[in-house]
Design a protein around this motif. Structure first.
Motif, PDB file in Angstrom:
ATOM      1  N   MET A 105     -17.446 -17.359  13.200  1.00 57.59           N
ATOM      2  CA  MET A 105     -17.015 -18.728  13.035  1.00 57.59           C
ATOM      3  C   MET A 105     -18.167 -19.702  13.301  1.00 57.59           C
ATOM      4  O   MET A 105     -18.310 -20.696  12.612  1.00 57.59           O
ATOM      5  CB  MET A 105     -15.833 -19.002  13.968  1.00 57.59           C
ATOM      6  N   GLU A 106     -18.962 -19.408  14.308  1.00 59.51           N
ATOM      7  CA  GLU A 106     -20.084 -20.282  14.660  1.00 59.51           C
ATOM      8  C   GLU A 106     -21.080 -20.405  13.500  1.00 59.51           C
ATOM      9  O   GLU A 106     -21.614 -21.480  13.254  1.00 59.51           O
ATOM     10  CB  GLU A 106     -20.783 -19.739  15.912  1.00 59.51           C
ATOM     11  N   LYS A 107     -21.308 -19.303  12.767  1.00 56.86           N
ATOM     12  CA  LYS A 107     -22.226 -19.345  11.622  1.00 56.86           C
ATOM     13  C   LYS A 107     -21.685 -20.243  10.513  1.00 56.86           C
ATOM     14  O   LYS A 107     -22.436 -20.945   9.860  1.00 56.86           O
ATOM     15  CB  LYS A 107     -22.486 -17.934  11.086  1.00 56.86           C
ATOM     16  N   ILE A 113     -19.685 -22.852  10.894  1.00 61.10           N
ATOM     17  CA  ILE A 113     -19.840 -24.240  11.356  1.00 61.10           C
ATOM     18  C   ILE A 113     -21.286 -24.684  11.211  1.00 61.10           C
ATOM     19  O   ILE A 113     -21.566 -25.793  10.730  1.00 61.10           O
ATOM     20  CB  ILE A 113     -19.347 -24.381  12.810  1.00 61.10           C
ATOM     21  N   GLN A 114     -22.209 -23.824  11.595  1.00 58.37           N
ATOM     22  CA  GLN A 114     -23.635 -24.157  11.491  1.00 58.37           C
ATOM     23  C   GLN A 114     -24.050 -24.356  10.030  1.00 58.37           C
ATOM     24  O   GLN A 114     -24.785 -25.293   9.706  1.00 58.37           O
ATOM     25  CB  GLN A 114     -24.488 -23.054  12.134  1.00 58.37           C
ATOM     26  N   ARG A 115     -23.551 -23.508   9.123  1.00 57.11           N
ATOM     27  CA  ARG A 115     -23.865 -23.660   7.694  1.00 57.11           C
ATOM     28  C   ARG A 115     -23.327 -24.982   7.156  1.00 57.11           C
ATOM     29  O   ARG A 115     -23.997 -25.655   6.384  1.00 57.11           O
ATOM     30  CB  ARG A 115     -23.291 -22.498   6.884  1.00 57.11           C
ATOM     31  N   ARG A 116     -22.123 -25.343   7.552  1.00 57.36           N
ATOM     32  CA  ARG A 116     -21.527 -26.608   7.098  1.00 57.36           C
ATOM     33  C   ARG A 116     -22.318 -27.805   7.626  1.00 57.36           C
ATOM     34  O   ARG A 116     -22.545 -28.768   6.908  1.00 57.36           O
ATOM     35  CB  ARG A 116     -20.059 -26.702   7.503  1.00 57.36           C
ATOM     36  N   ARG A 117     -22.734 -27.754   8.857  1.00 58.67           N
ATOM     37  CA  ARG A 117     -23.560 -28.836   9.424  1.00 58.67           C
ATOM     38  C   ARG A 117     -24.870 -28.971   8.651  1.00 58.67           C
ATOM     39  O   ARG A 117     -25.304 -30.078   8.348  1.00 58.67           O
ATOM     40  CB  ARG A 117     -23.852 -28.582  10.900  1.00 58.67           C
TER      41      ARG A 117
END
Length: 125
Positions: free
Chosen positions: A1-3, A5-9
């Protein structure tokens, strides 16, 4: 999930920077505000890059002429207003104008319109 979120940011940052670069290259004094899903952060794969451009050089031009004058990149949806039209839209609480002030990402503000509207910010309530 963290990846995810990071990709979307990172994708949002890339689009904001590209829009800022495009707005900086436009001639004349203007205010450019990113609105819509990229400004809010709720974009998806089909989202357009929505930008409000405000410039006195749009006076006397019809909407199609205004859009030709800015030559937006593919995937950009541009709303082109004069400063007077922007102020009128704010006074009428036009949803797009309100969104520009409340959630918009200022790309360029030579005219000081975004700053002034945010300082007044009587439209949010």
């Amino acid at each position: 999930m963290e990846k995810v979120i990071q990709r979307r940011r990172m994708e949002r940052l890339r689009v904001v920077e590209a829009a800022k670069h495009w707005a900086q290259a436009l001639p004349g004094p203007l205010t450019a505000i990113l609105v819509g899903s990229y400004a809010r952060g709720d974009f998806n794969a089909w989202s357009d890059v929505d930008v409000i451009l405000i410039s006195p050089r749009f006076r006397g031009l019809r909407v199609p002429e205004r859009l030709i004058a800015v030559d937006a990149p593919p995937g950009y949806e541009v709303v082109a207003w004069t400063p007077e039209e922007f102020e009128e839209m704010l006074s009428r609480r036009n949803p797009l104008a309100v969104e520009a002030v409340v959630h918009g990402v200022v790309l360029r503000d030579d005219l000081g319109l975004a700053r002034a509207a945010r300082q007044r910010n009587t439209i949010a309530g």
